[in-house]
Scaffold this active site. Structure first.
Site, PDB file in Angstrom:
ATOM      1  N   ASP A  67       0.853  -1.187   0.000  1.00 13.13           N
ATOM      2  CA  ASP A  67       0.000   0.000   0.000  1.00 13.13           C
ATOM      3  C   ASP A  67       0.888   1.237   0.000  1.00 13.13           C
ATOM      4  OD1 ASP A  67       0.961  -0.079   2.654  1.00 13.13           O
ATOM      5  OD2 ASP A  67      -0.838  -1.142   3.303  1.00 13.13           O
ATOM      6  N   ASP A  69       1.608   4.971   1.594  1.00 13.85           N
ATOM      7  CA  ASP A  69       1.337   5.896   2.698  1.00 13.85           C
ATOM      8  C   ASP A  69       1.902   7.266   2.355  1.00 13.85           C
ATOM      9  OD1 ASP A  69       0.190   3.842   4.164  1.00 13.85           O
ATOM     10  OD2 ASP A  69       2.093   3.264   5.068  1.00 13.85           O
ATOM     11  N   ASP A 146      10.417   3.788  12.896  1.00 16.18           N
ATOM     12  CA  ASP A 146      11.166   2.721  13.565  1.00 16.18           C
ATOM     13  C   ASP A 146      12.549   2.480  12.946  1.00 16.18           C
ATOM     14  OD1 ASP A 146       9.884   1.651  11.320  1.00 16.18           O
ATOM     15  OD2 ASP A 146       8.838   0.070  12.413  1.00 16.18           O
TER      16      ASP A 146
HETATM   17  P1  ATP Z   1       4.369  -3.055   5.350  1.00 20.41           P
HETATM   18  O1  ATP Z   1       5.022  -3.422   4.074  1.00 20.41           O
HETATM   19  O2  ATP Z   1       4.152  -4.169   6.263  1.00 20.41           O
HETATM   20  O3  ATP Z   1       3.147  -2.168   5.187  1.00 20.41           O
HETATM   21  P2  ATP Z   1       5.427  -0.660   6.511  1.00 20.41           P
HETATM   22  O4  ATP Z   1       6.822  -0.265   6.852  1.00 20.41           O
HETATM   23  O5  ATP Z   1       4.702   0.202   5.518  1.00 20.41           O
HETATM   24  O6  ATP Z   1       5.477  -2.156   6.081  1.00 20.41           O
HETATM   25  P3  ATP Z   1       3.298   0.050   8.266  1.00 20.41           P
HETATM   26  O7  ATP Z   1       2.811  -0.648   9.480  1.00 20.41           O
HETATM   27  O8  ATP Z   1       2.407   0.208   7.094  1.00 20.41           O
HETATM   28  O9  ATP Z   1       4.629  -0.702   7.845  1.00 20.41           O
HETATM   29  O10 ATP Z   1       3.816   1.462   8.745  1.00 20.41           O
HETATM   30  C1  ATP Z   1       4.163   2.515   7.874  1.00 20.41           C
HETATM   31  C2  ATP Z   1       5.356   3.281   8.431  1.00 20.41           C
HETATM   32  O11 ATP Z   1       5.014   3.857   9.698  1.00 20.41           O
HETATM   33  C3  ATP Z   1       6.589   2.442   8.717  1.00 20.41           C
HETATM   34  O12 ATP Z   1       7.391   2.263   7.596  1.00 20.41           O
HETATM   35  C4  ATP Z   1       7.275   3.268   9.778  1.00 20.41           C
HETATM   36  O13 ATP Z   1       7.964   4.355   9.224  1.00 20.41           O
HETATM   37  C5  ATP Z   1       6.115   3.787  10.589  1.00 20.41           C
HETATM   38  N1  ATP Z   1       5.752   2.883  11.688  1.00 20.41           N
HETATM   39  C6  ATP Z   1       4.810   1.910  11.681  1.00 20.41           C
HETATM   40  N2  ATP Z   1       4.735   1.283  12.862  1.00 20.41           N
HETATM   41  C7  ATP Z   1       5.655   1.853  13.647  1.00 20.41           C
HETATM   42  C8  ATP Z   1       6.070   1.649  14.984  1.00 20.41           C
HETATM   43  N3  ATP Z   1       5.521   0.698  15.748  1.00 20.41           N
HETATM   44  N4  ATP Z   1       7.051   2.442  15.468  1.00 20.41           N
HETATM   45  C9  ATP Z   1       7.595   3.407  14.705  1.00 20.41           C
HETATM   46  N5  ATP Z   1       7.261   3.640  13.453  1.00 20.41           N
HETATM   47  C10 ATP Z   1       6.308   2.892  12.900  1.00 20.41           C
HETATM   48 MG    MG Z   2       2.639  -0.002   4.903  1.00 16.92          MG
END
Ligand code: ATP
Ligand code: MG
Length: 449
Positions: A67, A69, A146
């Site tokens: 997705d 963001d 993170d």
């Molecule tokens: P995925 O491919 O699983 O969606 P993602 O990195 O996009 O991986 P998301 O949960 O969609 O993960 O979160 C989007 C962004 O928000 C992350 O890349 C990170 O920058 C931030 N983020 C998400 N969860 C946390 C957390 N628990 N602590 C700090 N930052 C976070």
């Molecule tokens: Mg994501």
């Protein structure tokens, strides 16, 4: 109250490194049209707009993001005014969801830096962040993320990638590194440990040694996370398509025992290695299915994970005189009640697990009308797959599984023949029927459930 800023490098604009369009491989053709629309629209309205997080990370790796963001300096109310197809969600942190049919683009406002005595940010005694709803600038937002590779911003203004945390270098070195002090960051949100495992496995990245060391130290803090959130994270971990590697890594860091305490106990008192084999086979099958684009069900994996504890508990109860059927029901109740304390399994999942378990002894009955009724059961397929799993890992009679393999594809005539009761005539040939009688008498599988 603990101040989260204390152990963290503070943002300074001097640290920023901008990768121009010619210096990275992200092309607009890889970005969803709807995400582009959102970015352009925000820009047109005078706001800054970036892609951030997993989508930038995945685009840099040439993978298709799950997705997209978006982050912006517009606050949620301003975002709402820009998009008609928009809904504000989230209590902990307000976000906008912009809807385009089935695709949703998440638009967040930059989060603010952690300020000393900021009453909008609250930590508990272990250093966990309980409330976090301050808006800020991109220079502040970046430190809330993170991992460095999750903190790269793709700027729609000039198609550059903005990097405050050497995320690009870590990307190239295939390293997952937490931003700031790893222990502090894990304390703030222990779920980051699960995210570390998930990303390391999914991306094929190694964990930075400092991150690893901190994880060994504070793994236990994961138990303070609400079980509903742990359930969501567990699903992502198990259904990632790399479930097997994830399982190994979770165990390595002592995280598995917090997610699945009863399973961990059964693995540490293994009976000829069978519990481990069953888990491995279940995860391997589901990883293969995902690789083939087929669906996998969470309840099946949970049923596999908890089967051994249920079996062991039921056997203990039977040894104390409880009848088999009751013992298994009781054991299932106990183990499920224990499990939902760690990961809040929804009811439809626990019901399906119970069904899969309760079908197991029924596979041993291969005469009369019961087999055809079992075949018509809505969970027959899952029950049969579970039987196969047990048979392949030494926990059930292979011959029974083979019989069912044949039975389900046989025509009616053949099915009738297969389920005809064995004749007692002394001249009867030694065949399947005889061997069935022999097997069913002392079959361990029949006693299992
Ligand atoms: P995925 O491919 O699983 O969606 P993602 O990195 O996009 O991986 P998301 O949960 O969609 O993960 O979160 C989007 C962004 O928000 C992350 O890349 C990170 O920058 C931030 N983020 C998400 N969860 C946390 C957390 N628990 N602590 C700090 N930052 C976070
Ligand atoms: Mg994501």
């Amino acid at each position: 109250m603990i101040n989260p800023a204390r152990n963290r490098a503070e943002p300074t604009a001097a640290l920023v490194r901008i990768y121009k369009r010619s210096e990275h491989n992200i092309s607009r053709s890889q970005i969803s049209d709807n995400a582009l629309k959102v970015l352009y629209k925000l820009q047109k309205e005078g706001f800054s707009a970036y892609l951030v997080g997993g989508c930038v990370r995945d685009l840099l790796l040439g993978r298709e993001p799950k997705d997209f963001d978006v982050v912006t300096n517009a606050d949620p109310e301003q975002i709402r005014k820009v998009f008609r197809n928009c809904r504000l969600i989230g209590r902990r942190f307000r976000l906008a969801h912009v809807h385009f049919g089935r695709e949703v683009i998440e638009v967040a406002t930059f989060r603010g830096a952690s300020e000393i005595q900021n009453d909008k940010q609250v930590l508990n005694n272990e250093g966990r962040l309980l409330r976090d709803n301050v808006y800020g600038t991109i220079e502040e937002d970046v430190w809330r993320r993170d991992f460095t590779v999750n903190a790269l911003y793709y700027n729609i203004k000039d198609f550059s990638v903005v990097d405050y945390v050497s995320g690009m270098a870590d990307h190239q070195a295939a390293t997952l590194r937490l931003i700031g002090d790893p222990e502090t960051r894990f304390r703030e949100d222990p779920v980051r440990m699960l995210r570390a495992v998930r990303f390391a496995v999914k991306l094929g990245f190694r964990l930075h040694p400092d991150c690893e060391a901190a994880m060994h130290k504070v793994a236990d803090l994961l138990s303070s996370i609400p079980s509903a959130r742990l359930y969501d994270e567990t699903l992502k971990l198990l259904l990632s398509g790399y479930g097997l590697q994830t399982f190994e890594m979770l165990r390595h860091y002592g995280l598995f025992q917090i997610l699945f305490p009863a399973t961990e106990r059964s693995l540490s008192v293994e009976d000829d290695g069978f519990p481990r084999l069953l888990l491995i086979k279940a995860l391997d099958n589901s990883d293969n299915r995902i690789a083939e684009g087929r669906t996998v069900t969470a309840y099946f994996l949970f049923a596999a994970f908890l089967w051994e504890p249920v079996k062991t508990r039921a056997q203990e109860m039977m040894a104390r005189g409880m009848v088999e059927f009751m013992a298994y029901q009781e054991a299932a109740n106990e183990i499920i009640s224990l499990q939902i304390k760690s990961t809040a399994l929804p009811r439809h999942i626990t019901m399906a697990m119970r069904e899969v378990w309760s079908l197991q002894p029924k596979f041993n009955i291969r005469v009369g009308s019961k087999p055809s009724r079992l075949l018509a059961h809505p969970r027959f397929r899952a029950g049969y797959d579970f039987l196969l799993l047990r048979a392949e890992t030494g926990g059930a009679d292979l011959e029974v599984a083979q019989w069912w393999e044949k039975y389900q594809v046989a025509d009616e005539n053949e099915q009738r023949k297969m389920t005809r009761p064995p004749r007692k005539a002394p001249g009867n040939k030694v065949g399947r029927k005889r061997s069935y009688r022999g097997k069913s008498k002392d079959s361990t599988t029949e006693k299992e459930v």
